[in-house]
Write a protein that holds these residues in place. Structure first.
Motif, PDB file in Angstrom:
ATOM      1  N   GLN A  88      -8.208   1.577  -7.454  1.00 41.66           N
ATOM      2  CA  GLN A  88      -7.139   2.393  -8.037  1.00 41.66           C
ATOM      3  C   GLN A  88      -7.609   3.128  -9.289  1.00 41.66           C
ATOM      4  OE1 GLN A  88      -3.680  -0.094  -8.545  1.00 41.66           O
ATOM      5  NE2 GLN A  88      -3.619  -0.642  -6.366  1.00 41.66           N
ATOM      6  N   LYS A 145       1.029   4.151  -2.928  1.00 41.63           N
ATOM      7  CA  LYS A 145       0.826   5.570  -2.618  1.00 41.63           C
ATOM      8  C   LYS A 145       1.963   6.416  -3.210  1.00 41.63           C
ATOM      9  CE  LYS A 145      -0.328   8.347   1.453  1.00 41.63           C
ATOM     10  NZ  LYS A 145      -0.335   8.373   2.912  1.00 41.63           N
ATOM     11  N   GLN A 197       1.655   9.302  -6.188  1.00 41.00           N
ATOM     12  CA  GLN A 197       2.127  10.689  -6.047  1.00 41.00           C
ATOM     13  C   GLN A 197       2.944  11.091  -7.275  1.00 41.00           C
ATOM     14  OE1 GLN A 197       4.247  10.438  -2.323  1.00 41.00           O
ATOM     15  NE2 GLN A 197       2.455  10.994  -1.097  1.00 41.00           N
ATOM     16  N   GLU A 214      -9.506   6.033  -8.023  1.00 40.79           N
ATOM     17  CA  GLU A 214      -8.649   6.993  -7.326  1.00 40.79           C
ATOM     18  C   GLU A 214      -7.809   7.803  -8.305  1.00 40.79           C
ATOM     19  OE1 GLU A 214      -4.987   7.060  -4.052  1.00 40.79           O
ATOM     20  OE2 GLU A 214      -6.173   5.235  -4.286  1.00 40.79           O
ATOM     21  N   GLN A 273       0.820  -1.224   0.000  1.00 43.83           N
ATOM     22  CA  GLN A 273       0.000   0.000   0.000  1.00 43.83           C
ATOM     23  C   GLN A 273       0.850   1.269   0.000  1.00 43.83           C
ATOM     24  OE1 GLN A 273      -2.597  -0.835   3.347  1.00 43.83           O
ATOM     25  NE2 GLN A 273      -4.339  -1.082   1.982  1.00 43.83           N
ATOM     26  N   ASN A 274       1.932   1.286   0.788  1.00 45.77           N
ATOM     27  CA  ASN A 274       2.783   2.484   0.842  1.00 45.77           C
ATOM     28  C   ASN A 274       3.481   2.725  -0.485  1.00 45.77           C
ATOM     29  OD1 ASN A 274       2.165   3.138   3.479  1.00 45.77           O
ATOM     30  ND2 ASN A 274       3.755   1.796   4.324  1.00 45.77           N
TER      31      ASN A 274
END
Length: 508
Positions: A206, A181, A185, A209, A177-178
């Motif tokens: 996703q 992310k 970005q 998002e 998950q990190n």
């Protein structure tokens, strides 16, 4: 966004292989400064379209325009030269070379024929820090970094060759998950800089998002292009699987689901594997058919492989029957009475150069060992019994399996596992690529064995009506999470579709 011109436009694209129409009349537009998701189930044509766009395949018909100029993409290298770069799920860089070498490979700055290593390292470090906020030692070998970092290095390479279009093909499938992310970005930053990003993923969350626009393909055909904000999830799912919402009420079920479980055969508690499937809990009753429903990449096969011990769980527990025996390997699974019929029948199922008879007795002979050979007469009796039982055609046990149709090959694999008389048979896409009549036969067989011989089944299929038709209970998966378990009266195509499109995690 529609006010500006697309940077890339593909119009009426056709691509045919011998006996297969891979793409038929596909349209696709990509605008500067947008993330555009390409969606579709197995066989939809996504991979073929990307290969056309990257010069792996030549198109049979249609036009491709880049920055309003008609282009003919000759090769992957040519695609990169004109500004179309791809980062694949499996990073196709050189893990033994340094990060800097990977970014500049084939384009190293030189003086008097000698490579300027200090310059390469300086520029690589500057590029990673400046564009991707990534501060790492660029002289280290690429393999010393995580998959997520390797993907960012692959993206940095595309930026250095002045990409106008960036294709990200399943970039998040191996990330936690990190790391996802962090990648998102970077994608947002690149989008704000005006880069056009084509994003291929199986993760619905996703898509909603990250993407501004969605194009859906199905069976090699163009379904439509939609602004993400205007397309409800349930409509996206129904368009991908080819079932309009009004058509989902409901094919008659072949069997009535049962309420509750008489006797638990297997129980998974908090079972999971990092990077494969999130922890789930599931009980399977004796004589019960449990369907697994979800889109491609939702975690159906990963769940089945954990239950069979083909992949090792790193959390939770799995207990089998009254004995409470555990399953940590396929060998243990088979000893406990679990059989697995894989969706890859060519690579994990049939042995092409063996006969029908030899393929059917394979698992039984393996379980007996090398020194307890099944007599030839007994082999023939077994083969003839199952050829008759499953209506395998042609009915000659000495016929080579490679010469059978896909449906009959599938029946041979089924026969092999049924001969073992398993307590639980896991069927992963047992009817993919076979004719309607054979599909119906396999469905009836599953139902009769569960009812008459109390054999339990895990039944995985991309065809929603098939799962609904044969299952007592259905576990719905989305984005590698088990989100709902339905029984009896709850089960309908519409309810399953709603659950796939959006739902809360649950256990059953």
């Amino acid at each position: 966004m529609d006010q500006q011109r697309p940077i890339l436009q593909m119009t009426d694209i056709h691509k045919q292989f011998p006996g297969v129409k891979a793409l038929s009349g596909i349209n696709f537009r990509l605008f500067p400064g947008e993330v555009h998701a390409l969606m579709g189930e197995n066989g939809a044509g996504k991979s073929t379209l990307i290969k056309v766009l990257t010069g792996v395949y030549a198109i049979d018909q249609g036009t491709v325009d880049l920055e309003s100029r008609s282009i003919s993409i000759q090769s992957p290298q040519h695609a990169v030269e004109i500004g179309i770069s791809t980062v694949y799920q499996e990073v196709n860089l050189c893990p033994n070379l340094s990060v800097a070498e990977n970014i500049f490979i084939g384009r190293e700055p030189r003086r008097y024929g000698r490579i300027l290593w200090k310059e390469i390292n300086r520029r690589a470090s500057q590029l990673l820090k400046g564009r991707l906020q990534l501060d790492i030692d660029v002289t280290m070998p690429l393999h010393s970094y995580s998959v997520a970092i390797q993907q960012l290095v692959a993206i940095a390479r595309t930026l250095d060759v002045s990409a106008k279009v960036l294709i990200l093909d399943e970039p998040t499938s191996s990330l936690d998950q990190n790391e996802v992310k962090q990648l998102f970005q970077i994608m947002n930053q690149l989008k704000n800089e005006g880069l056009a990003i084509l994003f291929v993923t199986h993760f619905l969350e996703q898509v909603y998002e990250m993407s501004d626009r969605i194009t859906i393909l199905r069976n090699g055909e163009f379904v439509g292009e939609y602004l993400t904000k205007d397309l409800p999830r349930i409509e996206l799912v129904s368009k991908m699987i080819g079932k309009e919402l009004h058509m989902l009420e409901d094919l008659p079920k072949t069997k009535e689901g049962r309420e509750g479980i008489d006797e638990v055969l297997m129980e998974a508690s908090g079972l999971g594997r990092k990077g494969s499937i999130e922890p789930f809990s599931l009980r399977i009753g004796k004589g019960e058919v449990v369907g697994l429903a979800g889109l491609l990449g939702s975690g159906r096969t990963e769940l089945a492989r954990l239950l069979f011990g083909a992949d090792r769980a790193d959390q939770g527990s799995l207990k089998f029957g009254d004995s409470g025996g555990t399953v940590n390997s396929p060998k243990q699974a088979i000893e406990q009475g679990i059989a697995f019929c894989s969706e890859n029948r060519k690579t994990e199922g049939i042995i092409e150069n063996l006969t029908i008879r030899e393929n059917i007795i394979l698992a039984l002979q393996a379980s007996l060992g090398l020194f307890r050979t099944i007599p030839r007469k007994k082999q023939e009796e077994i083969a003839e019994e199952y050829i008759k039982k499953l209506n395998i055609s042609p009915p000659n046990p000495e016929h080579l399996v490679k010469n059978l149709s896909g449906g009959n090959q599938q029946k041979v694999i089924l026969a092999r596992w049924l001969l073992m008389q398993p307590k639980l048979l896991i069927l992963d896409e047992p009817t993919r690529g076979i004719d309607v009549g054979t599909k119906a036969e396999i469905q009836k067989l599953v139902i009769s064995l569960s009812r008459e011989q109390k054999m339990s089944f895990i039944f995985i299929s991309s065809e929603l009506e098939e799962v609904v038709r044969v299952s007592d209970r259905i576990a719905v998966l989305r984005d590698r999470n088990m989100i709902k378990v339905m029984d009896g009266h709850e089960i309908s195509q519409h309810h399953v579709l709603q659950a796939i499109a959006g739902g809360q995690s649950t256990h059953g």
